[in-house]
Write an enzyme that holds these catalytic residues in place. Structure first.
Site, PDB file in Angstrom:
ATOM      1  CG  HIS A 248      -1.759   1.212   1.396  1.00 49.23           C
ATOM      2  ND1 HIS A 248      -3.102   1.231   1.103  1.00 49.23           N
ATOM      3  CD2 HIS A 248      -1.459   2.474   1.828  1.00 49.23           C
ATOM      4  CE1 HIS A 248      -3.593   2.439   1.332  1.00 49.23           C
ATOM      5  NE2 HIS A 248      -2.611   3.218   1.781  1.00 49.23           N
ATOM      6  CD  GLU A 249       1.593   3.566   3.706  1.00 49.14           C
ATOM      7  OE1 GLU A 249       1.794   4.628   3.069  1.00 49.14           O
ATOM      8  OE2 GLU A 249       0.576   3.389   4.396  1.00 49.14           O
TER       9      GLU A 249
ATOM     10  CG  HIS B   5       0.437   6.477  -0.606  1.00 48.00           C
ATOM     11  ND1 HIS B   5      -0.557   7.206  -1.233  1.00 48.00           N
ATOM     12  CD2 HIS B   5      -0.148   5.892   0.471  1.00 48.00           C
ATOM     13  CE1 HIS B   5      -1.695   7.069  -0.555  1.00 48.00           C
ATOM     14  NE2 HIS B   5      -1.466   6.276   0.483  1.00 48.00           N
TER      15      HIS B   5
ATOM     16  CG  HIS C 211       0.643   8.981  -7.067  1.00 46.41           C
ATOM     17  ND1 HIS C 211      -0.543   9.266  -6.444  1.00 46.41           N
ATOM     18  CD2 HIS C 211       0.487   9.395  -8.344  1.00 46.41           C
ATOM     19  CE1 HIS C 211      -1.379   9.821  -7.312  1.00 46.41           C
ATOM     20  NE2 HIS C 211      -0.779   9.911  -8.468  1.00 46.41           N
TER      21      HIS C 211
END
Length: 693
Positions: free
Chosen positions: A470-471, A474, A477
């Site tokens: 999940h991290e 980020h 991105h």
């Protein structure tokens, strides 16, 4: 020229020597950089200056980038290696930074220059990204109170400063309450069922404190395994009570009670919204999001709740029946739920998180994650020597297959005292191109996993693996951006309710056989995860997904309802709203002394106020995005599905990651998916399709 002996005052293009940063560096650096930025802003705001991109937007960006980078570093250090001296230095600068930021947002001269540029012929010659940056800047000026006059301007500035200080104090209270709480156990029999690595860590913590026996704490690597596995019901209750009353009047230290801060923040937010002409704080925050109105958000959440609640009710009925018949728990209390759930999972699927844990050694998981990133997105992740803030932290270089640097990722994965709990990604600096010179981005990735024990590598649960993926979404991105203007970087301008799209998208890979096979290696044998164990994991994927979904909806509705009113609530009113929300959507009801809001840092210290719904909103986007990988999946040699499709990955990189906030998120999603998002993939992934009951 600013002196470079202070490691926080190096040029934005230069690396920072984190190991050299001391608390004494923070105030001099921030003070000097604010003054430099102020002077540059005043020059750009001079009405005698004909505004164009270079003289206005680029010059303001130049003025602020060193300041915001230094402040980002100070904030990061305050979160991961918190000490009294560092906290004091950070808090001394917080009003200075808040005052500067407020002054900037209220600067009528600068606003007028942006408006002149927008209205000029030169505006239409700018690229689409630069036009968007100017338009967003004008919007943000208006949302920052630039049109306020006289006493209202002064009042707005005071509110901004008070909000920043209250949020910081809320965060500090949660950190201190967590660090100060411990449970000393001397009778080893009370630890029955708790995994050996957790017991070893507790014994080491007791030894370091000069105690015999074991010392338990409320950080997730200790708290969650105890709640899932401790057979001692009284021990589980004590741990639950400690966590459920953190930083509240029910906790051990009245000085750390967050009740007044919750009331203050709600009052300040209501005042801020009213000053800016909005009916409530939720309406104000939605000006910068994909969702159009509070009514749309509430309708979305309630529709999802209506779809999920039958599954949640089924999940709870099954759990209660199992707890009563197999565990002798006739009354299922909140401190029994994790324990009973784990026993039910073991019985139904013949595995537990602890069965999986030895297969997920941190080095192999990282190797598998980086391999996936290389396959899907066409980039490599390699170690990079860099002086950092703690021996546990590490630096990684992200580059093209040809070796061209794209950015750096700074990882800090283990829980420890003085480190905020949770997991997050933040930006040290964004990508920027000036002429022929390209400055690459740097991102932080922070988690709170169990540290290595006894000379063995750290072991992750499958939930930890999901958190890491999940991290990493980020981080990608930020790191795979091809936007050359920092004001259009992902973290600067992607709508808040779309920012979770890449992170939640990455979670889906954690359920694929080809991925788990590649990132697993048993800590003793080195063998990958057996297919039979994977099949059990996959069968259990949607175990209690109904209960988990309505829990997230509960948090989201609570958030929207406390922020969706023009008048602030007293703390009892806040708790009453939470009770009303639970009656509407929840199936589990905690004891009356539970104080969940007091530890809800996302809302009161993390920027998610009136925005927690974003997780579910973006989950619709992410599930639908991943569905395209499913549609284009190939078949491995053993016949299993392989969703690691480079072609679809390149499209995701191009249309989602690379564009950052250079266009509205809805446009980026349509460019990738070819249509508007659908909720159906999310429901299918969660086992909540019409045939699921």
């Amino acid at each position: 020229m600013l002196p470079t002996s202070n490691p926080l005052m190096v040029p934005a293009d230069a690396p920072v020597d984190y190991a050299a940063v001391q608390p004494a560096h923070i105030t001099p650096a921030i003070s000097a950089l604010i003054e430099t930025a102020r002077a540059a802003v005043e020059r750009a705001a001079d009405p005698a200056l004909e505004p164009d991109w270079d003289t206005l937007v680029a010059s303001v960006e130049d003025a602020g980038e060193q300041l915001w980078r230094a402040w980002s570093i100070a904030g990061h250090l305050n979160a991961v290696v918190n000490t009294p001296a560092l906290r004091e230095a950070y808090n001394a600068c917080l009003p200075l930074v808040t005052e500067f930021s407020t002054w900037l947002g209220l600067h009528t001269g600068l606003y007028a220059q942006y408006q002149r540029l927008h209205d000029s012929a030169a505006f239409h010659e700018l690229s689409a990204t630069r036009r968007r940056i100017v338009e967003l800047a004008l919007r943000d000026f208006r949302l920052s109170g630039v049109q306020l006059q006289g006493a209202d301007r002064e009042r707005y500035a005071r509110i901004s400063e008070q909000e920043a200080q209250a949020s910081q104090k809320f965060s500090e209270n949660v950190l201190d309450a967590t660090d100060h709480w411990s449970l000393h156990i001397e009778d080893e029999a009370r630890l029955a069922g708790i995994p050996e690595d957790v017991r070893q860590a507790a014994r080491q913590a007791a030894s370091e404190a000069g105690l015999a026996g074991w010392k338990l704490n409320l950080k997730m690597p200790c708290y969650l395994p105890v709640m899932q596995h401790a057979r001692d019901r009284a021990l589980r209750e004590a741990m639950y009570r400690g966590y459920a009353t953190l930083a509240s009047e029910q906790g051990g230290d009245p000085a750390l009670d967050n009740s007044p801060l919750i009331e203050q923040l709600l009052e300040l937010r209501a005042q801020e919204a009213a000053l800016l002409g909005y009916g409530d704080f939720a309406e104000l925050k939605l000006q910068t999001r994909m969702a159009d109105s509070s009514a749309q958000v509430l309708s979305f959440l309630r529709e999802l709740a209506a779809r999920a609640r039958p599954y949640a009710e089924r999940d709870l009925a099954e759990l209660r029946e199992f707890a009563a018949q197999s565990l002798g728990l006739q009354a299922l209390e909140m401190w029994d739920v994790p324990y009973a759930s784990e026993r039910l999972r073991e019985e139904r699927y013949a595995y537990s998180e602890e069965t999986l844990k030895p297969y997920f050694t941190e080095p192999r998981v990282l190797q598998g994650l980086f391999g996936l990133i290389e396959t899907v997105f066409g980039v490599r992740v390699l170690p990079s020597p860099m002086p950092l803030w703690h021996p546990d932290a590490r630096a990684l270089r992200v580059e093209t297959p040809e070796g061209e640097l794209l950015g750096h990722l700074l990882m800090d994965l283990y829980a420890r005292a003085g480190k905020q709990s949770g997991a997050w990604v933040d930006s040290e600096r964004s990508r920027r191109r000036a002429g022929q010179r390209l400055r690459t981005p740097i991102a932080y990735l922070t988690c709170n996993f169990s540290a290595p024990q006894g000379g063995k590598p750290a072991l992750l649960t499958h939930d930890d693996v999901i958190t890491l993926f999940h991290e990493s979404g980020h981080a990608l991105h930020a790191l795979l951006s091809e936007v050359d203007e920092p004001a259009a970087a992902a973290f600067a301008s992607v709508e808040w309710d779309a920012i979770e799209l890449p992170s939640q998208f990455m979670e889906n890979f954690c359920w694929e056989w080809s991925v788990l096979h590649s990132l697993s290696a048993h800590v003793q044998s080195g063998k990958p995860l057996p297919r039979a164990l994977y099949d059990k994991l996959l069968a259990a994927r949607n175990f209690q997904s109904g209960m988990q979904t309505v829990r997230q909806i509960e948090f989201s509705l609570f958030d929207m309802l406390i922020h969706g009113r023009g008048a602030a609530l007293h703390i009892q009113g806040v708790l009453d709203v939470l009770d009303q929300v639970r009656k509407e959507v929840a199936v589990l009801f905690p004891p009356p002394w539970q104080r969940f809001p007091h530890n809800f840092s996302h809302l009161f210290a993390g920027g998610y106020g009136a925005g927690y719904y974003s997780y579910k909103w973006a989950e619709v986007l992410s599930a639908d995005a991943y569905a395209l990988f499913e549609e284009h999946a190939g078949r491995a040699a053993d016949g299993t599905r392989n969703t690691l499709d480079p072609e679809t990955g390149r499209l995701f990189r191009k249309e989602i990651l690379a564009v950052g906030g250079s266009r509205p998120a809805a446009e980026s999603f349509r460019a990738f998916r070819g249509r508007d998002p659908s909720m159906e993939a999310l429901l299918r992934h969660n086992g909540m399709s019409p045939a699921g009951l």
